[in-house]
Design a protein around this motif. Sequence first.
Motif, PDB file in Angstrom:
ATOM      1  N   ILE A 221       0.938  -1.192  -0.056  1.00  0.00           N
ATOM      2  CA  ILE A 221       0.058  -0.143  -0.032  1.00  0.00           C
ATOM      3  C   ILE A 221       0.774   1.235  -0.028  1.00  0.00           C
ATOM      4  N   HIS A 222       0.817   2.103  -0.890  1.00  0.00           N
ATOM      5  CA  HIS A 222       1.245   3.460  -1.071  1.00  0.00           C
ATOM      6  C   HIS A 222       0.389   4.441  -1.583  1.00  0.00           C
ATOM      7  N   TRP A 223       0.464   5.690  -1.066  1.00  0.00           N
ATOM      8  CA  TRP A 223      -0.466   6.653  -1.301  1.00  0.00           C
ATOM      9  C   TRP A 223      -1.897   6.310  -1.266  1.00  0.00           C
ATOM     10  N   GLY A 224      -2.246   5.540  -0.165  1.00  0.00           N
ATOM     11  CA  GLY A 224      -3.564   5.040  -0.018  1.00  0.00           C
ATOM     12  C   GLY A 224      -4.196   4.113  -1.043  1.00  0.00           C
ATOM     13  N   GLN A 225      -3.281   3.653  -1.727  1.00  0.00           N
ATOM     14  CA  GLN A 225      -3.656   2.480  -2.635  1.00  0.00           C
ATOM     15  C   GLN A 225      -2.977   1.219  -2.580  1.00  0.00           C
ATOM     16  N   VAL A 226      -3.351   0.207  -3.144  1.00  0.00           N
ATOM     17  CA  VAL A 226      -2.705  -1.149  -3.427  1.00  0.00           C
ATOM     18  C   VAL A 226      -1.991  -0.856  -4.662  1.00  0.00           C
ATOM     19  N   ILE A 227      -0.767  -0.762  -4.652  1.00  0.00           N
ATOM     20  CA  ILE A 227       0.009  -0.478  -5.736  1.00  0.00           C
ATOM     21  C   ILE A 227       0.780  -1.847  -6.229  1.00  0.00           C
ATOM     22  N   ARG A 228       0.828  -2.978  -5.557  1.00  0.00           N
ATOM     23  CA  ARG A 228       1.388  -4.273  -5.972  1.00  0.00           C
ATOM     24  C   ARG A 228       0.834  -5.178  -4.936  1.00  0.00           C
ATOM     25  N   HIS A 229       0.552  -6.459  -5.569  1.00  0.00           N
ATOM     26  CA  HIS A 229       0.153  -7.495  -4.842  1.00  0.00           C
ATOM     27  C   HIS A 229       0.858  -9.036  -5.243  1.00  0.00           C
ATOM     28  N   GLY A 230       1.276  -9.500  -4.674  1.00  0.00           N
ATOM     29  CA  GLY A 230       1.929 -10.894  -5.207  1.00  0.00           C
ATOM     30  C   GLY A 230       2.653 -11.671  -3.967  1.00  0.00           C
ATOM     31  N   THR A 231       3.270 -12.895  -4.555  1.00  0.00           N
ATOM     32  CA  THR A 231       3.910 -13.758  -3.496  1.00  0.00           C
ATOM     33  C   THR A 231       5.403 -12.840  -3.174  1.00  0.00           C
ATOM     34  N   PRO A 232       5.947 -13.361  -2.202  1.00  0.00           N
ATOM     35  CA  PRO A 232       7.212 -12.766  -1.902  1.00  0.00           C
ATOM     36  C   PRO A 232       8.092 -12.679  -2.815  1.00  0.00           C
ATOM     37  N   ASP A 233       8.386 -14.057  -3.535  1.00  0.00           N
ATOM     38  CA  ASP A 233       9.165 -13.741  -4.810  1.00  0.00           C
ATOM     39  C   ASP A 233       8.984 -12.806  -5.874  1.00  0.00           C
ATOM     40  N   ALA A 234       7.602 -12.768  -6.091  1.00  0.00           N
ATOM     41  CA  ALA A 234       7.331 -11.966  -7.100  1.00  0.00           C
ATOM     42  C   ALA A 234       7.686 -10.533  -6.719  1.00  0.00           C
ATOM     43  N   LEU A 235       7.382 -10.127  -5.370  1.00  0.00           N
ATOM     44  CA  LEU A 235       7.543  -8.694  -5.058  1.00  0.00           C
ATOM     45  C   LEU A 235       9.119  -8.622  -4.994  1.00  0.00           C
ATOM     46  N   ARG A 236       9.902  -9.732  -4.714  1.00  0.00           N
ATOM     47  CA  ARG A 236      11.279  -9.518  -4.732  1.00  0.00           C
ATOM     48  C   ARG A 236      11.989  -9.053  -6.147  1.00  0.00           C
ATOM     49  N   ALA A 237      11.093  -9.580  -7.002  1.00  0.00           N
ATOM     50  CA  ALA A 237      11.720  -9.270  -8.633  1.00  0.00           C
ATOM     51  C   ALA A 237      11.021  -8.113  -9.120  1.00  0.00           C
TER      52      ALA A 237
END
Length: 250
Positions: A221-237
């Motif tokens: 969550i950033h600026w009051g919005q969900v800007i990314r969502h995924g597995t830990p591996d997906a977010l690491r990349a």
Amino acid sequence: MNATALFEARGLHMRFGDRVVLENVSLAFPEGQLSGIMGPNGAGKTTCFNVLTGRYRPTRGQVLFRGQDITGLSPHRIARLGVSRSFQLLNLFNDFTAEENVLVALPGLRDHGMNMARDVMADRSLRDRAAAVLDRVGLGAKGGIPARQLPYGDRRALEIGVALAADPAVLFLDEPTSGLGADAIGRLAELVRRLKGEVTIVAIEHDMEFLFGLADTIAVIHWGQVIRHGTPDALRADPWVRNSNLGRLK
């Protein structure tokens, strides 16, 4: 949203005066998983957490538990449905023992206050239930110790035990590693890992190594919005996460 989700947020919007804090936030928390929420300070994640658990009523949008609209219900009523939470600031009776803290949190007892908690000490079945909760969080040998005398890591575990006393379907953890050293964080991680699968968990956490090591999925969550969502591996990349302060993971 995911039709199989146990707990959902749909299009949450929250404002305080002229300030928009949440804007069109939708989240789904599948049963039996650990879902994380992360973001920089001031991003809106704590407000989101408070909306989900009934401390704030959203300006618009819905919160659903088991498909039931619980938007705007009080925290007390939401808890009775099967949703518990811990707090970033500990919420314990310091003069009570660990066992008494759990006893007073058992369904129907906490409403009666401290005297009731002491009265039930003679009830073996209730004490057995409290003992089982303490064993579950690794405090089985410390039931007779006043909460204020427990090390801080054990106090964190006790607060989770208090939240588990009502046998909730969903457990919300608010910054569970706050104030803990490395050893205590390791013990807490083992506790949360044991609880995974037994109860659906939603955690806000600033310690990204802790969260990435435990969560099945994470919403950023950033600026009051969900800007990314995924597995830990997906977010690491993810390039944005990697280039942000949130991406500074070992």
